[in-house]
Design a protein around this motif. Sequence first.
Motif: not given
Length: 122
Positions: A1-23
């Motif tokens: 699982m990888q977590i990428e930080k995206i910032t927009q409007n001074n707010t952070d979002v964690a984008r989760v990506s993976s090669d398999s089911t995470v939830i």
Amino acid sequence: MQIEKITQNNTDVARVSSDSTVICDVQSALDLIMSVKYQTGIKNIAISKTLITDKFFVLSNGLAGEILQKFINYKFRIAIYGDYSSYTSKPLKDFIYESNKGRDVFFTDTLEQAVEKLTAVK
């Protein structure tokens, strides 16, 4: 699982990506919440619906409610993005519609829309 930080409007979002089911169940959802919290401190999560078990989208089993309640309990917000056109369940469509009217759970078509929902200036 990888977590990428995206910032927009001074707010952070964690984008989760993976090669398999995470939830795949409630415990894996809690694991995701804790991983994002401790790795980034971010409380907004954007995740592709392809990383979530198909059972989540069958409302009659209660899994979606249990999982989303964990996000609410831990004060996390989540946006699930992807193509929902293959789902024909009226209760699911109603659930998606009502969720999108709220402030904590969103279902969008694209990552960009997910980030926009999570970072909208109120």
